[in-house]
Design a protein around this motif. Structure first.
Motif, PDB file in Angstrom:
ATOM      1  N   UNK A 656       0.838  -1.346  -0.078  1.00  0.00           N
ATOM      2  CA  UNK A 656       0.043  -0.140   0.066  1.00  0.00           C
ATOM      3  C   UNK A 656       0.854   1.261   0.038  1.00  0.00           C
ATOM      4  N   UNK A 657       0.451   2.312  -0.901  1.00  0.00           N
ATOM      5  CA  UNK A 657       1.487   3.453  -1.010  1.00  0.00           C
ATOM      6  C   UNK A 657       1.416   4.154   0.431  1.00  0.00           C
ATOM      7  N   UNK A 658       0.474   4.378   1.079  1.00  0.00           N
ATOM      8  CA  UNK A 658       0.561   5.414   2.123  1.00  0.00           C
ATOM      9  C   UNK A 658      -0.097   4.788   3.533  1.00  0.00           C
ATOM     10  N   UNK A 659       0.067   5.528   4.303  1.00  0.00           N
ATOM     11  CA  UNK A 659      -0.781   5.187   5.615  1.00  0.00           C
ATOM     12  C   UNK A 659      -2.363   5.453   5.689  1.00  0.00           C
ATOM     13  N   UNK A 660      -2.540   6.473   4.884  1.00  0.00           N
ATOM     14  CA  UNK A 660      -4.039   6.605   4.635  1.00  0.00           C
ATOM     15  C   UNK A 660      -4.504   5.595   3.925  1.00  0.00           C
ATOM     16  N   UNK A 661      -3.976   5.163   3.037  1.00  0.00           N
ATOM     17  CA  UNK A 661      -4.631   3.723   2.346  1.00  0.00           C
ATOM     18  C   UNK A 661      -4.598   2.672   3.190  1.00  0.00           C
ATOM     19  N   UNK A 662      -3.610   2.495   3.976  1.00  0.00           N
ATOM     20  CA  UNK A 662      -3.391   1.590   4.818  1.00  0.00           C
ATOM     21  C   UNK A 662      -4.596   1.335   5.908  1.00  0.00           C
ATOM     22  N   UNK A 663      -5.029   2.452   6.384  1.00  0.00           N
ATOM     23  CA  UNK A 663      -5.933   2.872   7.178  1.00  0.00           C
ATOM     24  C   UNK A 663      -7.326   2.378   6.751  1.00  0.00           C
ATOM     25  N   UNK A 664      -7.679   3.006   5.637  1.00  0.00           N
ATOM     26  CA  UNK A 664      -8.796   2.829   4.792  1.00  0.00           C
ATOM     27  C   UNK A 664      -9.034   1.351   4.383  1.00  0.00           C
ATOM     28  N   UNK A 665      -8.048   0.687   4.025  1.00  0.00           N
ATOM     29  CA  UNK A 665      -7.787  -0.868   3.634  1.00  0.00           C
ATOM     30  C   UNK A 665      -8.352  -1.663   4.919  1.00  0.00           C
ATOM     31  N   UNK A 666      -7.653  -1.172   6.167  1.00  0.00           N
ATOM     32  CA  UNK A 666      -8.198  -2.080   7.349  1.00  0.00           C
ATOM     33  C   UNK A 666      -9.682  -2.054   7.509  1.00  0.00           C
ATOM     34  N   UNK A 667     -10.087  -0.729   7.435  1.00  0.00           N
ATOM     35  CA  UNK A 667     -11.678  -0.639   7.648  1.00  0.00           C
ATOM     36  C   UNK A 667     -12.424  -1.367   6.749  1.00  0.00           C
ATOM     37  N   UNK A 668     -12.182  -1.416   5.550  1.00  0.00           N
ATOM     38  CA  UNK A 668     -12.926  -2.159   4.590  1.00  0.00           C
ATOM     39  C   UNK A 668     -12.834  -3.554   4.743  1.00  0.00           C
ATOM     40  N   UNK A 669     -11.380  -4.023   5.063  1.00  0.00           N
ATOM     41  CA  UNK A 669     -11.105  -5.653   5.391  1.00  0.00           C
ATOM     42  C   UNK A 669     -11.875  -5.973   6.535  1.00  0.00           C
TER      43      UNK A 669
END
Length: 860
Positions: A656-669
């Motif tokens: 994942x390119x950034x921490x914002x993307x990681x945070x959003x991904x964790x929520x969707x996951x």
């Protein structure tokens, strides 16, 4: 104003009835008058005056025959009358013959109301009654009764596309008494949407043909039937296939060429097939050995086990090393290389003890793995299948509705002349003339696509599989538009060979290039018919859940969605599963981050056996306790020294390119994991190994691969671990998202499913009925139509128990509705998500995880 009186006390209901009776309907339209009489029938029904309610519904549909809501509610009333009549059958003094006939008549009338509602209005409320109609067919038993006749009379007049999500159930009905009623519906589907039916129909036909061939004594079974017009499921499937071939000849030819090449050219090697069989047998021996520890009579079971393995290995030898004069060169080379070695190791007198058998199986596994690992990961398509590499097609350029029939009827027919100029008789302006010319040319193109076949759907263009319900579910669950679907232009010239992980099964990955410019990748997998049918029912269950979530306001606010998996049956033991480069299993992620030098499942079992063997002679209860403690110790050692709990977190941080993307991904996951966990818990899913836990590293979607239920004598049984929530998953989600997203999403999904209990009950009945019968027949020899009907009658009570089992699990996790909140909050009040938190604790329990089978790999 009238709606305020609904769902209230008896006095309020009487007030609503008086308000409806006092309404002046002189100035109302027919539809409004029908709605007034429907409301009157509703209040009468709630006041337990069912005869007058029945009369009011009759008046409503007489005033406006196209009022679908009246037909739907009238059908619900007939179902309630049938249920009340069946309850009277329990009384010994009742006239059971007359009551049974009366209950069947009520069901027949209900089916007629539901089908008429579907004919006049194809809304989602009308389509939700289709499973109820199919479920009611079981009330006729072994006779072609009134419900079957109602379906035969009215089913063909309904829009064909409404039946697309239930094609597997329609095909399975060909083995039952309602086959004659289902046949016109299937023919209507193949006329309008041939590619939605082709793959499942072809696979079903091949399965039934193999069953007939394996049962030569049953060939004349049809002649022994009392009904002269009896036709077996094989004969009916053959008739429908012939109708498809005559209706769409060019499409049939193209699809047959593609499927023949996929099945013949991409069949795994004999070494890969034998390796898969050996691994399955090893896993079976491990499970049997675990059960032996729970049984004190080990000596008596030793002989039975060895006799079972002797028969199994004999069948494997007959399959792979049979002596026949019509063998290919590859088969002859395979037999000359491994035949004598197999006989020397697994001959009737060479098995040895159980430990020696395990060693021989492990030796063969290593031998075949070395041979299979030499297969190149990429090759040219022209080397494997020249016909597919040469395939090229130009998709027709059509607008939505171009391939609909002239009359926009339910089914296209050859009498509908799409090219008739009389259809465009308006010449009032130049704009209308231009519209007539363009529409006329497109309709001619649509008819030419059929090449004298059934005009419609771009009949000669092959579509990318998986674009019809239930494998394709969008926000708008409406009539499919095949002319707008992605068409197959050509195949990608590079063919990939991938490994499925611990099973070491090498499968081909073929890529289709669509007319929309996208690449669609599919895995060509060998699988038992039961596994393929289970995946189809899993896709249907996800389709139902997704549709339910779209209609629930709390689920919509949380953005909860469920996407079904695409599984296309090609033959009896071969299927095509959609995949993407972003799909990663939990085991493949582990190999990307932390490569273990030892085989942890084997290491776990060996250390546990070693420590238990040092205990000595003790009683059975003490041995079980010692084995449990040994498993816990070994599990703890693996977690501390061999397996880290942050592998999934490291992998996602890398891609994942950034921490914002990681945070959003964790929520969707977390939300997708909650939906997947609901399915695992409700359906008592078993063997959720790391290979079957697949996620999309772009969207966070958790795929439900091989979601098989655990049965004990045909009944769903509780699992020690309700769903997979192991160390890597919980650490990646984190405690905040676990409590703030996963648990509330789990509760919301369960509440949405529980709120539609009456609608989902017939759907669950259909899915669980077919699943139990498939499970039962997979454990026994092949069954013809008569045996399948006998099995269904035998398992009918267990099917309804399974339906109640699933509904009770969903209800237990849903928020409980309290009538009097003031009295309910007195004393100690448990949180509304208490049940879900208990399940989370059970899924994360170290004691329970350590007791799971080694293949579960609970330390991941």
């Amino acid at each position: 104003e009238v709606t305020t009186y609904q769902h209230s006390s008896e006095n309020m209901l009487k007030g609503g009835l008086n308000l409806v009776n006092s309404a002046n309907v002189s100035y109302f339209s027919d539809r409004q008058k029908a709605e007034v009489f429907r409301l009157k029938a509703y209040f009468l029904n709630e006041l337990r005056d069912k005869p007058k309610a029945n009369q009011a519904y009759c008046q409503a549909v007489q005033i406006c025959p196209n009022h679908a809501r009246s037909w739907q509610d009238w059908g619900d009333l007939c179902v309630s009358l049938s249920d009340a009549t069946r309850k009277k059958l329990a009384d010994d003094k009742a006239d059971k013959k007359d009551l049974a006939k009366k209950a069947s008549q009520y069901l027949s009338q209900a089916a007629g109301c539901y089908l008429e509602a579907l004919r006049v209005d194809t809304s989602e409320q009308s389509r939700d009654r289709i499973p109820h109609c199919l479920s009611m067919l079981a009330a006729d038993g072994r006779q072609y009764g009134s419900v079957c006749r109602t379906l035969q009379a009215r089913g063909a007049s309904t829009p064909a596309w409404c039946w697309l999500p239930w094609i597997p159930q329609l095909l399975s009905s060909l083995c039952r008494v309602e086959a004659r009623a289902v046949k016109p519906i299937l023919i209507g589907i193949l006329k309008d949407h041939p590619q939605a039916l082709y793959y499942s129909l072809r696979s079903f036909f091949l399965e039934r043909r193999d069953v007939e061939k394996s049962m030569p004594d049953q060939k004349n079974d049809c002649a022994s039937k009392e009904e002269s017009d009896y036709q077996s499921s094989l004969k009916l499937a053959e008739i429908i296939m012939s109708s498809l071939r005559k209706t769409h000849p060019v499409l049939w030819n193209r699809l047959e060429v593609i499927l023949d090449n996929l099945i013949v050219r991409f069949r795994p090697s004999y070494e890969a097939e034998l390796l898969q069989t050996i691994i399955a047998l090893i896993n079976r021996t491990i499970k049997a050995e675990e059960k032996i520890h729970d049984n004190a009579d080990g000596d008596n079971n030793e002989e039975k086990r060895m006799e079972y393995y002797e028969k199994t290995l004999s069948r494997i030898g007959d399959k792979f090393f049979s002596k026949s004069s019509s063998l290919s060169k590859k088969a002859l080379h395979f037999q000359s290389r491994y035949g004598s070695l197999f006989d020397s190791d697994f001959g009737q007198s060479n098995l040895g003890s159980f430990e020696e058998l395990i060693e021989k199986l492990q030796k063969w596994k290593a031998l075949l793995e070395r041979q299979v690992s030499r297969v190149p990961t990429k090759c040219k398509l022209s080397e494997s299948s020249p016909a597919l590499s040469w395939f090229s097609s130009q998709a027709p350029d059509m607008w939505a509705g171009a391939c609909s029939s002239k009359s926009f009827s339910a089914s296209n027919t050859r009498q509908d002349s799409l090219s008739s100029p009389q259809f465009y008789d308006s010449t009032r302006s130049s704009a209308l003339k231009a519209a007539r010319a363009s529409s006329y040319s497109v309709l001619l193109a649509a008819q030419s696509e059929g090449i004298d076949g059934n005009a419609g759907g771009g009949a000669a263009a092959v579509e990318i599989p998986g674009q019809y319900s239930p494998t394709s579910a969008g926000v708008f669950d409406s009539r499919p538009i095949p002319e707008m679907h992605a068409k197959l232009v050509r195949f990608k010239q590079i063919l990939e060979v991938t490994s499925t992980g611990s099973t070491k099964q090498h499968v081909h990955q073929i890529t289709m290039i669509g007319s929309d410019g996208k690449e669609y990748k599919f895995l060509l997998q060998l699988a038992a018919p039961y596994s393929t049918r289970t995946d189809e029912r899993s896709a249907q269950m996800q389709f139902i859940m997704g549709k339910t979530l779209r209609g629930d306001i709390r689920a919509c606010r949380r953005g909860l969605i469920v996407r079904p998996n695409v599984v296309i049956p090609l033959a009896q033991r071969m299927r095509m599963s959609a995949t993407q480069d972003s799909h990663q299993s939990l085991e493949s992620i582990l190999h990307c981050v932390q490569r273990s030098t030892i085989d942890l499942p084997t290491h776990f079992q060996e250390i546990v056996d070693e420590r238990v063997s040092k205990i000595g002679d003790i009683d059975n209860d003490a041995r079980l306790t010692a084995e449990k403690n040994a498993k816990l110790e070994v599990y703890t050692e693996i977690c501390q020294h061999h397996m880290s709990s942050d592998n999934l977190t490291k992998y996602m941080m890398q891609i994942l390119p950034s921490t914002e993307s990681l945070c959003q991904f964790r929520k969707e996951f977390a939300s997708h994991l909650a939906a997947n966990s609901v399915l695992q818990y409700a359906l008592a899913a078993v063997e959720r190994t790391p290979t079957r836990f697949v996620l999309c590293n772009k969207t966070g979607q958790v795929l439900a691969h091989d979601l098989r239920s655990s049965y004990n004598h045909g009944l769903l049984e509780n699992q020690a671990v309700p769903f997979r929530l192991t160390r890597n998953i919980t650490e990646f989600i984190g405690p905040f998202l676990l409590d703030g997203v996963f648990v509330p999403s789990f509760v919301s999904i369960s509440g949405a499913m529980s709120s539609r209990r009456n609608v989902l009950e017939p759907m669950l009945h259909l899915l669980l009925r077919d699943d139990v019968i498939s499970w039962y027949t997979s454990k026994t020899s092949a069954a013809n139509d008569k045996k399948i009907q006998d099995i269904e009658l035998q398992l009918s009570d267990r099917v309804w128990k399974n339906v109640r089992f699933v509904q009770q699990r969903l209800d237990s996790c849903a928020p409980e509705r309290v009538e009097n909140a003031a009295e309910a909050i007195k004393g100690t009040v448990a949180p509304i998500d208490m049940k879900v938190r208990t399940l989370v604790d059970a899924a994360c329990s170290v004691d329970r995880l350590s007791s799971m089978a080694p293949s579960y790999q609970a330390w991941l």
